[in-house]
Design a protein around this motif. Structure first.
Motif, mmCIF file in Angstrom:
data_model
loop_
_atom_site.group_PDB
_atom_site.id
_atom_site.type_symbol
_atom_site.label_atom_id
_atom_site.label_comp_id
_atom_site.label_asym_id
_atom_site.label_seq_id
_atom_site.Cartn_x
_atom_site.Cartn_y
_atom_site.Cartn_z
ATOM 1 N N GLY A 49 0.921 -1.285 -0.002
ATOM 2 C CA GLY A 49 -0.019 0.167 -0.021
ATOM 3 C C GLY A 49 1.110 1.309 -0.014
ATOM 4 O O GLY A 49 0.531 2.271 -0.839
ATOM 5 N N GLU A 50 1.864 1.119 0.621
ATOM 6 C CA GLU A 50 2.823 2.321 0.784
ATOM 7 C C GLU A 50 3.577 2.328 -0.548
ATOM 8 O O GLU A 50 3.887 3.626 -1.037
ATOM 9 C CB GLU A 50 3.873 2.245 2.117
ATOM 10 C CG GLU A 50 4.073 3.532 2.733
ATOM 11 C CD GLU A 50 5.192 3.604 3.978
ATOM 12 O OE1 GLU A 50 4.652 2.706 4.762
ATOM 13 O OE2 GLU A 50 6.182 4.428 3.793
ATOM 14 N N PHE B 169 -2.357 6.023 4.920
ATOM 15 C CA PHE B 169 -2.250 5.562 3.606
ATOM 16 C C PHE B 169 -3.073 4.386 2.893
ATOM 17 O O PHE B 169 -3.413 4.596 1.942
ATOM 18 C CB PHE B 169 -0.760 4.601 3.821
ATOM 19 C CG PHE B 169 0.564 5.335 4.034
ATOM 20 C CD1 PHE B 169 0.747 6.755 3.986
ATOM 21 C CD2 PHE B 169 1.698 4.917 4.508
ATOM 22 C CE1 PHE B 169 1.541 7.479 4.351
ATOM 23 C CE2 PHE B 169 2.860 5.480 5.156
ATOM 24 C CZ PHE B 169 2.929 6.924 4.746
ATOM 25 N N LEU B 170 -3.359 3.451 3.879
ATOM 26 C CA LEU B 170 -4.368 2.323 3.391
ATOM 27 C C LEU B 170 -5.795 2.911 2.962
ATOM 28 O O LEU B 170 -6.316 2.609 2.179
ATOM 29 C CB LEU B 170 -4.237 1.308 4.478
ATOM 30 C CG LEU B 170 -3.155 0.612 4.718
ATOM 31 C CD1 LEU B 170 -3.099 -0.547 5.454
ATOM 32 C CD2 LEU B 170 -2.372 0.210 3.350
ATOM 33 N N LEU B 171 -6.316 3.869 3.860
ATOM 34 C CA LEU B 171 -7.648 4.391 3.660
ATOM 35 C C LEU B 171 -7.377 5.293 2.239
ATOM 36 O O LEU B 171 -8.423 5.076 1.467
ATOM 37 C CB LEU B 171 -8.042 5.252 4.662
ATOM 38 C CG LEU B 171 -8.459 4.538 5.701
ATOM 39 C CD1 LEU B 171 -8.897 5.486 7.052
ATOM 40 C CD2 LEU B 171 -9.735 3.479 5.617
ATOM 41 N N PHE B 172 -6.419 6.026 2.093
ATOM 42 C CA PHE B 172 -6.296 6.570 0.890
ATOM 43 C C PHE B 172 -6.065 5.689 -0.213
ATOM 44 O O PHE B 172 -6.832 6.043 -1.269
ATOM 45 C CB PHE B 172 -4.926 7.432 0.825
ATOM 46 C CG PHE B 172 -4.637 8.479 -0.203
ATOM 47 C CD1 PHE B 172 -5.118 9.664 -0.182
ATOM 48 C CD2 PHE B 172 -3.669 8.071 -1.303
ATOM 49 C CE1 PHE B 172 -4.772 10.364 -1.432
ATOM 50 C CE2 PHE B 172 -3.471 8.827 -2.167
ATOM 51 C CZ PHE B 172 -3.823 10.143 -2.322
ATOM 52 N N ASP B 173 -5.314 4.798 -0.082
ATOM 53 C CA ASP B 173 -5.283 4.001 -1.299
ATOM 54 C C ASP B 173 -6.758 3.264 -1.582
ATOM 55 O O ASP B 173 -6.862 3.066 -2.773
ATOM 56 C CB ASP B 173 -4.369 2.570 -0.816
ATOM 57 C CG ASP B 173 -2.894 2.740 -0.953
ATOM 58 O OD1 ASP B 173 -2.478 3.155 -2.070
ATOM 59 O OD2 ASP B 173 -2.030 2.232 -0.171
ATOM 60 N N GLY B 174 -7.280 2.687 -0.761
ATOM 61 C CA GLY B 174 -8.670 2.049 -0.903
ATOM 62 C C GLY B 174 -9.702 2.888 -1.498
ATOM 63 O O GLY B 174 -10.441 2.518 -2.319
ATOM 64 N N ALA C 70 -8.211 -6.233 1.446
ATOM 65 C CA ALA C 70 -7.661 -6.277 2.640
ATOM 66 C C ALA C 70 -6.981 -4.857 3.229
ATOM 67 O O ALA C 70 -7.473 -4.413 4.291
ATOM 68 C CB ALA C 70 -6.456 -7.366 2.673
ATOM 69 N N ILE C 71 -6.527 -4.143 2.303
ATOM 70 C CA ILE C 71 -6.017 -2.867 2.728
ATOM 71 C C ILE C 71 -7.031 -1.761 2.878
ATOM 72 O O ILE C 71 -6.918 -0.727 3.557
ATOM 73 C CB ILE C 71 -4.739 -2.276 1.990
ATOM 74 C CG1 ILE C 71 -5.253 -2.041 0.456
ATOM 75 C CG2 ILE C 71 -3.637 -3.321 2.009
ATOM 76 C CD1 ILE C 71 -4.284 -0.906 -0.256
ATOM 77 N N ALA C 72 -8.210 -1.910 2.105
ATOM 78 C CA ALA C 72 -9.241 -0.725 2.419
ATOM 79 C C ALA C 72 -10.280 -1.015 3.361
ATOM 80 O O ALA C 72 -10.708 -0.286 3.912
ATOM 81 C CB ALA C 72 -9.838 -0.820 0.887
ATOM 82 N N VAL C 73 -10.443 -2.229 3.952
ATOM 83 C CA VAL C 73 -11.315 -2.753 5.020
ATOM 84 C C VAL C 73 -10.830 -3.467 6.274
ATOM 85 O O VAL C 73 -10.842 -2.878 7.264
ATOM 86 C CB VAL C 73 -12.581 -3.556 4.538
ATOM 87 C CG1 VAL C 73 -13.545 -3.521 5.520
ATOM 88 C CG2 VAL C 73 -13.096 -2.884 3.048
ATOM 89 N N VAL C 74 -10.242 -4.375 5.889
ATOM 90 C CA VAL C 74 -9.741 -5.446 6.947
ATOM 91 C C VAL C 74 -8.755 -4.627 8.056
ATOM 92 O O VAL C 74 -8.580 -4.591 8.962
ATOM 93 C CB VAL C 74 -9.137 -6.541 6.641
ATOM 94 C CG1 VAL C 74 -9.177 -7.669 7.628
ATOM 95 C CG2 VAL C 74 -10.094 -7.368 5.760
ATOM 96 N N LEU C 75 -7.520 -4.360 6.967
ATOM 97 C CA LEU C 75 -6.292 -3.890 7.967
ATOM 98 C C LEU C 75 -6.687 -2.585 8.715
ATOM 99 O O LEU C 75 -6.314 -2.465 9.806
ATOM 100 C CB LEU C 75 -5.096 -3.525 6.943
ATOM 101 C CG LEU C 75 -4.106 -4.653 7.021
ATOM 102 C CD1 LEU C 75 -4.607 -5.876 6.428
ATOM 103 C CD2 LEU C 75 -2.814 -4.174 6.092
ATOM 104 N N ALA D 7 -5.140 2.686 -7.359
ATOM 105 C CA ALA D 7 -4.182 1.859 -6.532
ATOM 106 C C ALA D 7 -4.000 0.682 -7.136
ATOM 107 O O ALA D 7 -2.823 -0.010 -7.172
ATOM 108 C CB ALA D 7 -4.646 1.814 -4.996
ATOM 109 N N LEU D 8 -5.128 -0.177 -7.517
ATOM 110 C CA LEU D 8 -5.354 -1.390 -7.837
ATOM 111 C C LEU D 8 -4.318 -1.438 -9.340
ATOM 112 O O LEU D 8 -3.471 -2.505 -9.545
ATOM 113 C CB LEU D 8 -6.568 -1.979 -8.446
ATOM 114 C CG LEU D 8 -6.692 -3.470 -8.618
ATOM 115 C CD1 LEU D 8 -6.176 -4.059 -7.456
ATOM 116 C CD2 LEU D 8 -8.202 -3.794 -8.787
#
Ligand code: PHE
Length: 465
Positions: free
Chosen positions: A59-60, A379-384, A413-418, A391-392
């Protein structure tokens, strides 16, 4: 002025491995393993590196390569000016971590010197007590900082890339040598057993604590959340598989951590020193004491603290590079001046931590963890939810068939679970610090609600979901 970039693929990988491999592997990892039931911790740690660390690292990478700039510049380029503060959080995290890291770096230099002179052999306990805080610690931290600054000043390809290409193989070779040597000591079986055999009962009774420690260590050890990996990925020229590179980096980092354990536990057990006693300083002290009673003690001590010094240096370089990249990219400052300015900043903040054990502990124990977690969460919320499809796309660019197949699950995973998991750990440490007892289910509910609210705010028409 053309922007700096890595010269080779292996250069990028080794620089990132150099950042990941640090005192976290050689010191924090064996210490946490000892404190948390040996192999039980090891198992969860490996699992979390795979399920949390690697996706977070990617993600980073995605933000860095797509943004092609320092953290603040990258967020601003990809999400608009309103996102600049998010890059600022990462910048701040790198400053917080390096401010105590260089103090530990100074300690390590003192131990390295002490191995040559034999200074710590007679009274390991007193030796640590004499060097830990004060003017001597300030001086040692300044030396460590100067070496760091020298490499960063030389540039991305000619400084960082060249230095880590030498340092990382050096760390591995020295550690393998030490692990082989450790296996020849008498009575080491107990050490391997403690380290490698799993105690299910321990894991069951202490699951939440062990899991929290393992998750925190998985993030710290991969250097995620401070904008370091973002900045390193921004120096990538061509499109290579981020997923493949990230996996190699995580595997090498784990191998070094495991090797360190294979040196430390046999040595301690061989000499009958209990591994889990007395926290962070104890490992240094008991190891230093252990070396003394062994043949070739100075050589062994020098090799061991040499590994630790190289590991610490290759990480501090990466942390130092983040604010330097900011000054170069955002303010057009020449690298030489940027290095000097950032050096002056760390001179002040690091000296504070070298003079005050309270400040040191505050930064090392609490603020650093919080800053890394908040950084990664952003970072992850921004990606997702802001980059979404982009991002994909960035993840897939250069990726092979296997990595592509994992793209969608990665994004979920990075948008919700993490984010839920990170918010949960954040809330549990914040309530812990405030001395408020909240049941785990309450924290989880709050984390889910918080992430849902954040998603509702961030969701855009272009979102991938
Ligand atoms: N990964 C480094 C270590 O294990 C620490 C670090 C954390 C470095 C965050 C950079 C950013 O020692």
């Amino acid at each position: 002025m053309t922007r700096a970039s890595w010269r080779t693929r292996i250069g990028f990988i080794l620089a990132a491995v150099g950042s990941a491999v640090g005192i976290g592997n050689v010191w924090r990892f064996p210490w946490f393993t000892a404190d948390n039931g040996g192999a039980a911790f090891l198992l969860l740690y490996l699992l979390f590196v795979l399920l949390i660390g690697v996706p977070g690292l990617l993600g980073e990478f995605v933000i860095g390569r797509r943004g092609g700039s320092d953290p603040i510049g990258a967020f601003s380029a990809l999400g608009g000016r309103n996102w600049r503060p998010m890059g600022g959080v990462a910048l701040l995290a790198s400053v917080v971590v390096l401010s105590f890291y260089s103090v530990v770096g100074g300690w390590i230099l003192r131990y390295l010197l002490g191995s040559v002179t034999g200074a710590y052999f007679d009274a390991p306990q007193q030796f640590f007590g004499a060097i830990d805080y004060g003017l001597g610690a300030v001086a040692a931290h300044v030396v460590f900082l100067l070496v760091t600054a020298g490499v960063v000043y030389a540039g991305v390809d000619r400084g960082i890339e060249v230095a880590t290409k030498i340092m990382v193989p050096g760390i591995v070779v020295l550690l393998v040598g030490l692990a082989v040597w450790a296996s020849t000591l008498p009575d080491v079986a107990g050490g391997y057993e403690f380290y490698l055999s799993l105690d299910w009962g321990y894991l069951q009774t202490n699951f939440v604590d062990v899991a929290a420690a393992a998750a925190g260590q998985a993030l710290f050890t991969l250097s995620v959340g401070a904008g370091v990996m973002l900045t390193y990925a921004s120096y990538l020229g061509e499109d290579r598989s981020l997923a493949a590179d990230g996996t190699i980096i995580a595997v090498l980092n784990t191998v070094v951590g495991l090797l360190a354990g294979l040196v430390i536990f046999p040595v301690l057990f061989s000499l009958g020193v209990p591994p889990g006693d007395g926290g962070p300083g104890a490992l240094f002290i008991s190891l230093a004491g252990a070396f003394e009673s062994l043949p070739y003690s100075r050589l062994i001590g020098f090799a061991f603290f040499g590994v630790v010094a190289l590991a610490a240096l290759s990480s501090s370089i990466s942390l130092f590079e983040v604010p330097v990249a900011y000054l170069v990219d955002e303010h057009d400052v020449a690298r030489s001046w940027a290095t000097a300015g950032v050096g002056a900043l760390f001179l002040v903040t690091g000296s504070g931590a070298a003079l005050s054990s309270d400040l040191f502990t505050l930064l090392a124990d609490n603020v650093a963890n919080l800053a890394l977690t908040v950084g990664l969460l952003g970072f992850l919320l921004f990606d997702g939810w802001v980059l979404g499809k982009a991002a994909l796309e960035e993840y897939e660019s250069g990726a092979g068939p296997l990595a592509r197949a994992l793209g969608r699950p990665w994004l979920v995973a990075i948008a919700v679970v993490l984010p839920i998991f990170l918010t949960f750990t954040l809330l549990s440490s914040l309530t812990g610090l405030a001395g408020i007892a909240v049941p785990a289910t309450g924290l989880l509910a709050a984390a889910v609600a918080g992430v849902a609210a954040a998603i509702a705010v961030l969701r855009r028409p272009g979102s991938a979901f």
